[in-house]
Design a protein around this motif. Structure first.
Motif, PDB file in Angstrom:
ATOM      1  N   SER A   1      16.261 -13.828 -21.933  1.00 33.11           N
ATOM      2  CA  SER A   1      14.858 -14.846 -21.678  1.00 33.11           C
ATOM      3  C   SER A   1      15.958 -15.863 -20.557  1.00 33.11           C
ATOM      4  CB  SER A   1      14.620 -15.859 -22.752  1.00 33.11           C
ATOM      5  OG  SER A   1      15.755 -16.637 -23.046  1.00 33.11           O
ATOM      6  N   LEU A   2      14.914 -16.283 -19.645  1.00 29.83           N
ATOM      7  CA  LEU A   2      15.584 -17.210 -18.640  1.00 29.83           C
ATOM      8  C   LEU A   2      16.136 -18.241 -19.106  1.00 29.83           C
ATOM      9  CD1 LEU A   2      12.459 -17.274 -16.068  1.00 29.83           C
ATOM     10  CD2 LEU A   2      14.426 -15.831 -16.178  1.00 29.83           C
ATOM     11  N   MET A   3      15.661 -18.547 -20.436  1.00 28.95           N
ATOM     12  CA  MET A   3      16.755 -19.776 -21.250  1.00 28.95           C
ATOM     13  C   MET A   3      17.958 -19.314 -21.502  1.00 28.95           C
ATOM     14  SD  MET A   3      14.533 -22.177 -20.951  1.00 28.95           S
ATOM     15  CE  MET A   3      15.470 -23.506 -21.716  1.00 28.95           C
ATOM     16  N   THR A   4      18.180 -17.880 -21.891  1.00 29.92           N
ATOM     17  CA  THR A   4      19.429 -17.665 -22.255  1.00 29.92           C
ATOM     18  C   THR A   4      20.152 -17.064 -20.877  1.00 29.92           C
ATOM     19  OG1 THR A   4      18.851 -15.340 -22.794  1.00 29.92           O
ATOM     20  CG2 THR A   4      19.058 -16.897 -24.392  1.00 29.92           C
ATOM     21  N   LEU A   5      19.638 -16.510 -19.996  1.00 30.53           N
ATOM     22  CA  LEU A   5      20.153 -16.286 -18.799  1.00 30.53           C
ATOM     23  C   LEU A   5      20.851 -17.339 -18.211  1.00 30.53           C
ATOM     24  CD1 LEU A   5      17.845 -13.556 -17.114  1.00 30.53           C
ATOM     25  CD2 LEU A   5      19.974 -13.011 -17.983  1.00 30.53           C
ATOM     26  N   SER A   6      20.171 -18.471 -18.117  1.00 31.57           N
ATOM     27  CA  SER A   6      20.607 -19.627 -17.567  1.00 31.57           C
ATOM     28  C   SER A   6      22.058 -19.891 -17.823  1.00 31.57           C
ATOM     29  CB  SER A   6      19.695 -20.958 -17.404  1.00 31.57           C
ATOM     30  OG  SER A   6      19.752 -21.174 -19.030  1.00 31.57           O
ATOM     31  N   ARG A   7      22.283 -19.551 -19.068  1.00 33.03           N
ATOM     32  CA  ARG A   7      23.659 -19.818 -19.736  1.00 33.03           C
ATOM     33  C   ARG A   7      24.764 -18.820 -19.665  1.00 33.03           C
ATOM     34  NH1 ARG A   7      23.119 -24.070 -24.821  1.00 33.03           N
ATOM     35  NH2 ARG A   7      22.070 -25.734 -23.791  1.00 33.03           N
TER      36      ARG A   7
ATOM     37  N   LYS B   1      14.845 -27.066 -26.659  1.00 30.72           N
ATOM     38  CA  LYS B   1      14.763 -28.110 -27.403  1.00 30.72           C
ATOM     39  C   LYS B   1      16.110 -28.906 -26.806  1.00 30.72           C
ATOM     40  CE  LYS B   1      13.749 -25.924 -31.326  1.00 30.72           C
ATOM     41  NZ  LYS B   1      13.635 -25.769 -32.665  1.00 30.72           N
ATOM     42  N   GLU B   2      17.332 -28.442 -26.908  1.00 27.02           N
ATOM     43  CA  GLU B   2      18.355 -29.212 -26.556  1.00 27.02           C
ATOM     44  C   GLU B   2      18.236 -29.790 -25.174  1.00 27.02           C
ATOM     45  OE1 GLU B   2      22.739 -28.009 -25.195  1.00 27.02           O
ATOM     46  OE2 GLU B   2      22.166 -26.868 -27.034  1.00 27.02           O
ATOM     47  N   GLU B   3      17.845 -29.112 -24.218  1.00 30.92           N
ATOM     48  CA  GLU B   3      17.656 -29.605 -22.735  1.00 30.92           C
ATOM     49  C   GLU B   3      16.466 -30.430 -22.827  1.00 30.92           C
ATOM     50  OE1 GLU B   3      19.927 -29.201 -20.401  1.00 30.92           O
ATOM     51  OE2 GLU B   3      21.049 -27.861 -21.542  1.00 30.92           O
ATOM     52  N   ALA B   4      15.618 -30.457 -23.381  1.00 27.90           N
ATOM     53  CA  ALA B   4      14.374 -31.335 -23.339  1.00 27.90           C
ATOM     54  C   ALA B   4      14.833 -32.682 -23.907  1.00 27.90           C
ATOM     55  CB  ALA B   4      13.159 -30.950 -24.063  1.00 27.90           C
ATOM     56  N   MET B   5      15.627 -32.611 -24.958  1.00 33.95           N
ATOM     57  CA  MET B   5      15.935 -34.056 -25.864  1.00 33.95           C
ATOM     58  C   MET B   5      16.936 -34.534 -24.669  1.00 33.95           C
ATOM     59  SD  MET B   5      16.244 -33.104 -29.710  1.00 33.95           S
ATOM     60  CE  MET B   5      17.551 -31.965 -29.969  1.00 33.95           C
ATOM     61  N   ARG B   6      17.991 -33.981 -24.235  1.00 33.89           N
ATOM     62  CA  ARG B   6      18.773 -34.431 -23.354  1.00 33.89           C
ATOM     63  C   ARG B   6      18.260 -35.214 -22.041  1.00 33.89           C
ATOM     64  NH1 ARG B   6      20.941 -33.228 -18.857  1.00 33.89           N
ATOM     65  NH2 ARG B   6      20.176 -30.965 -18.693  1.00 33.89           N
ATOM     66  N   SER B   7      17.275 -34.546 -21.509  1.00 33.91           N
ATOM     67  CA  SER B   7      16.700 -34.899 -20.408  1.00 33.91           C
ATOM     68  C   SER B   7      15.443 -36.031 -20.600  1.00 33.91           C
ATOM     69  CB  SER B   7      15.965 -33.887 -19.676  1.00 33.91           C
ATOM     70  OG  SER B   7      14.808 -33.362 -20.238  1.00 33.91           O
ATOM     71  N   GLY B   8      14.927 -35.928 -22.023  1.00 35.45           N
ATOM     72  CA  GLY B   8      13.734 -36.711 -22.240  1.00 35.45           C
ATOM     73  C   GLY B   8      12.576 -36.283 -21.941  1.00 35.45           C
ATOM     74  N   MET B   9      12.643 -35.215 -21.330  1.00 33.02           N
ATOM     75  CA  MET B   9      11.308 -34.455 -21.320  1.00 33.02           C
ATOM     76  C   MET B   9      10.614 -34.122 -22.580  1.00 33.02           C
ATOM     77  SD  MET B   9      10.843 -30.660 -19.157  1.00 33.02           S
ATOM     78  CE  MET B   9      11.589 -29.637 -20.412  1.00 33.02           C
ATOM     79  N   LEU B  10       9.349 -34.100 -22.594  1.00 36.48           N
ATOM     80  CA  LEU B  10       8.517 -34.053 -23.834  1.00 36.48           C
ATOM     81  C   LEU B  10       8.924 -34.987 -24.925  1.00 36.48           C
ATOM     82  CD1 LEU B  10       8.202 -29.982 -23.895  1.00 36.48           C
ATOM     83  CD2 LEU B  10       6.784 -31.839 -22.983  1.00 36.48           C
TER      84      LEU B  10
END
Length: 190
Positions: A97-103, A24-33
């Motif tokens: 998860s890939l979401m947490t692994l990315s960080r 959600k944080e990344e989607a809001m930052r990027s404007g995605m969705l």
């Protein structure tokens, strides 16, 4: 594609709230969705086509499950500090998860494995990472997104004194060069 196969015995309730928060944080930052309901994990999964007929896809499990390595063999990143090829000084596995692994992978690399160069500007100490953060982030994200997770093999990052090697099971087309390259999405849902 392999990442669109449906997984039995896993529900939305088994997914990781922190992973959805990162998304959600990344989607809001990027404007995605933009304008989409990002407060409901099931709606997010439906919007991303990660749930079909009430079942989660393999991509949904990799991206959002608390412990995808329990369901998908090799869903982890291994980092090793190398003295030379074949001589591992220390090694650790990072799961999630890939979401947490990315960080997590970026954090572990920067805190434990990459030695910053130290310089001074008068009394001020300046630490410079051996790799620009944006380049490191892009390399880690690409390794996660483009790994052939169906092989059951994890991503391995080798940290040497003067180089960093990120290996995954992605396949490079024959004849590939920097000048002549086209992207082939092995995990289109991811």
């Amino acid at each position: 594609s392999w990442d669109s196969t449906l997984v039995d015995g896993v529900s939305v309730a088994d997914l990781d709230e922190d992973s959805f928060d990162i998304f959600k944080e990344e989607a809001m930052r990027s404007g995605m969705l933009k304008g989409k309901n990002l407060d409901n994990p099931k709606k997010i999964l439906e919007e991303l086509e990660l749930i079909k007929d009430g079942k989660l896809t393999t991509a949904a499990v990799l991206l959002f499950h608390k412990q995808p390595s329990r369901i998908i063999s090799g869903a982890k990143v291994e980092i090793g500090k190398m003295r030379n090829e074949g001589d591992v000084v220390n090694k650790e596995e990072i799961k999630g998860s890939l979401m947490t692994l990315s960080r997590s992978v970026l954090d572990v690399l920067q805190v434990k494995y990459l030695t910053s160069l130290i310089s001074y500007d008068g009394a001020k100490r300046i630490e410079t990472s051996p790799y620009p953060f944006n380049a490191l982030r892009e390399a880690v994200f690409n390794s996660l997104m483009h790994n052939d997770w169906s092989t059951g093999q994890s991503i391995f990052i080798k940290v040497y004194d003067h180089k960093l090697v990120i290996s995954n099971r992605s396949i490079v087309d024959k004849g590939w060069t920097v000048e002549k390259h086209s992207s082939r999405h092995i995990n289109p849902l991811i």
